[in-house]
Enzyme design. Structure first.
Site, short mmCIF file in Angstrom:
data_model
loop_
_atom_site.label_atom_id
_atom_site.label_comp_id
_atom_site.label_asym_id
_atom_site.label_seq_id
_atom_site.Cartn_x
_atom_site.Cartn_y
_atom_site.Cartn_z
N SER A 173 -9.63 1.99 3.33
CA SER A 173 -8.79 2.74 2.42
C SER A 173 -7.82 1.86 1.61
O SER A 173 -7.27 2.33 0.63
CB SER A 173 -7.98 3.77 3.21
OG SER A 173 -7.10 3.12 4.12
N LYS A 194 0.85 -1.21 0.00
CA LYS A 194 0.00 0.00 0.00
C LYS A 194 0.88 1.25 0.00
O LYS A 194 1.96 1.25 0.61
CB LYS A 194 -0.89 -0.05 1.25
CG LYS A 194 -1.96 1.04 1.33
CD LYS A 194 -2.83 0.81 2.57
CE LYS A 194 -3.86 1.91 2.78
NZ LYS A 194 -4.68 1.68 3.99
N SER A 232 -9.64 -0.54 7.42
CA SER A 232 -9.14 -0.38 6.05
C SER A 232 -8.52 -1.62 5.41
O SER A 232 -8.27 -1.61 4.21
CB SER A 232 -8.13 0.76 5.98
OG SER A 232 -8.83 1.97 5.91
N1 GLN Z 1 -12.93 4.34 7.14
C1 GLN Z 1 -12.14 4.64 8.29
C2 GLN Z 1 -11.65 6.07 8.20
O1 GLN Z 1 -11.96 6.69 7.26
C3 GLN Z 1 -11.00 3.68 8.43
C4 GLN Z 1 -9.81 4.01 7.64
C5 GLN Z 1 -8.63 3.14 7.96
O2 GLN Z 1 -8.76 2.09 8.57
N2 GLN Z 1 -7.47 3.61 7.57
O3 GLN Z 1 -10.97 6.57 9.04
#
Ligand code: GLN
Length: 506
Positions: A153, A78, A177
């Site tokens: 994400s 990532k 994410s």
């Molecule tokens: N959807 C969550 C956020 O927007 C989780 C994102 C993540 O785990 N990086 O913060």
């Protein structure tokens, strides 16, 4: 069979038997990237030279008798995990052109085991989001239907694994994410216990919540990656070595007598019917494999989203203060004073969602509101930790949906951000309490989009959670399903048709 149809562990076996070379494996991934990335936009970049060099190093290790399960296997990374001399931009304009001067510990350990970091996977800017639409490289598409998001994400990682554009990947999970995009794309994702994997070299979002975790086609691949990346690291004071070891070895598939807690709050009105039906089947399958289902209650779950968004944004506002146009990446061209340099750089360099979260986080930490918001959220976090500890007195693992819905259409979520935040309801509790969480594919909704089931364990019970997921995958084949877009040669015709349908239905 195309080589990209192999799981990471299967590829590792072929490489050890000299049926495939590390170089061939990396070229296969690179070819997939070049031919197909325009369909899904799963990669932010693919720098082939460092990947080829890593493959050579892996082959040397193999030839010298280094025979770890993943030796020679390419692993996508990532875009927020540092790979030495490679672009690491968090899909943000503010880090455009930034190359990490060092490897993240997880990446260093991959190399040590002979795995090959290959390809930079697209994501939501700074890992803030649930759809992988806020990337400066453009939105990632869902391989099951390109009119839908892949989740986020780590949406690029999940989409690439699902579409056979890579074998397996490292993502990061601050509030879901890894697990949520895995669920939306029909692949397997694991968030380890907090501290299990070093965060050194992972660009920080919410440091008390962030964990690096594997996204792969099945639990076995996730366990193989965990065997490599887990363990205490002097560069991350919150990392530790837990007493158990050998995740792959722990996968015996025997869950007879395992007490599986079913939280009643997670099967109410909040989740779509198709999601509930698939997760119910998942529970039935665990029971057939010998597990005992126990009804439990997690009344605090409804406070998890507000608690998470206060703590995560507070930490983000502090973590992202380092991006100021002086030390890293982008710098505005239009400034006269130092303050103008800061303000313009950050206004031009950060996208809207990131700016919103920095503002929110700065607000909850400000002197007048600290007690009302930040401190209160910290107290709530402790109640959630205690609540889970109590619930794990009655069960060994818990089973629940990963997300209340399947993948939404592109554009739909960002137009209603509150709804998007609320959809994290089943994933953020594990981050707040530091628990291990696994997402496994367990069926499809009426529109053909994948549904994921989630297994949670007590802190440190990572192997138990993985084994329960493995037992399920031994009995079912959802994790082997392949989206139509993988059809040779390029999947472009499928993407074209689905795009047309999306426009028609809009
Ligand atoms: N959807 C969550 C956020 O927007 C989780 C994102 C993540 O785990 N990086 O913060």
């Amino acid at each position: 069979m195309e080589i990209l149809d192999l799981t990471a562990v299967e590829l590792g076996e072929r490489i050890r038997k000299r049926e495939v070379s590390a170089a061939e494996a990396v070229e296969a991934v690179y070819d997939a990237f070049r031919e197909r990335n325009r369909n899904l936009n799963a990669y932010a970049a693919f720098e082939i030279d460092p990947a080829r060099t890593a493959a050579q190093a892996a082959q040397t290790l193999l030839d010298g008798g280094g025979a770890s399960a993943l030796a020679g296997v390419p692993v996508g990374v990532k875009d927020n995990i540092s790979v030495k001399n490679c672009l690491t931009t968090c899909a943000s304009r503010i880090l455009q052109g930034y190359r990490a001067p060092f490897d993240a510990t997880a990446v260093r350990k991959l190399r040590g085991a002979g795995a090959v970091p290959a390809g930079t996977l697209n994501m939501d800017e700074f890992a803030m989001g649930s759809t992988s639409e806020t990337s400066c490289y453009g939105a990632v598409r869902n391989p099951w239907n390109v009119g839908h998001v892949p989740g986020g994400s780590s949406g690029g990682a999940a989409a690439a694994v699902a579409a056979r554009e890579c074998f397996c990947a490292l993502g990061s999970d601050t509030g879901g994410s890894v697990r949520q995009p895995a669920s939306y794309c029909g692949v397997t994702g694991f968030k380890p216990s907090y501290g299990r994997v070093s965060r050194y070299g992972l660009v920080a979002y919410g440091s008390s919540l962030d964990q690096i975790g594997p996204i792969a086609r099945d639990v076995r691949d996730c366990a193989a990656l965990m065997d490599v990346i887990a363990g205490a690291d002097p560069f991350d004071a919150t990392s530790r070595t837990f007493p158990d070891a050998g995740f792959l070895d722990a996968l015996n598939g025997d869950i007879r007598g395992l007490r599986v807690g079913v939280p009643e709050e997670c099967f109410g009105d909040g989740a779509e019917e198709d999601v509930k039906a698939c997760v119910q089947e998942f529970l039935d399958e665990l029971r057939r494999a010998g597990a005992e289902l126990v009804s439990i209650s997690l009344p605090f779950v409804r406070y998890a989203v507000p608690t998470y968004y206060i703590l995560a944004t507070a930490e983000a506002s502090s973590n992202l203060s380092r991006f100021d146009g002086v030390k890293y990446g982008y710098r505005t061209e239009h400034y006269h004073t130092l303050e103008e340099l800061y303000v313009r750089t950050r206004s031009e360099g950060f996208g809207k969602e990131v700016q919103k979260r920095i503002l929110l986080g700065t607000f909850v930490l400000s002197s007048g509101y600290y007690d009302a918001y930040y401190n209160k959220a910290l107290k709530m976090k402790q109640l959630i930790v205690d609540g889970f500890a109590e619930a794990f007195g009655r069960c060994d693992v818990m089973a629940l949906p990963v997300s209340p819905t399947t993948a939404p259409k592109l554009g739909e979520s960002l137009s209603d951000p509150l709804k998007m935040y609320l959809s994290d309801v089943f994933t953020v509790p594990a981050n707040l309490a530091g628990l291990p969480g696994l997402s496994v594919p367990c069926g499809f909704d009426r529109n053909g989009l994948p549904v994921g089931a989630q297994l949670l364990g007590a802190v440190g019970a990572d192997a138990l959670v993985l084994n329960a997921g493995h037992a399920y995958q031994l009995a079912t084949d959802w994790h082997t399903r392949k989206p139509e877009i993988c059809r040779p040669p390029l999947g472009g015709d499928v993407a074209e048709r689905q795009r047309g349908e999306a426009v028609e239905n809009a």
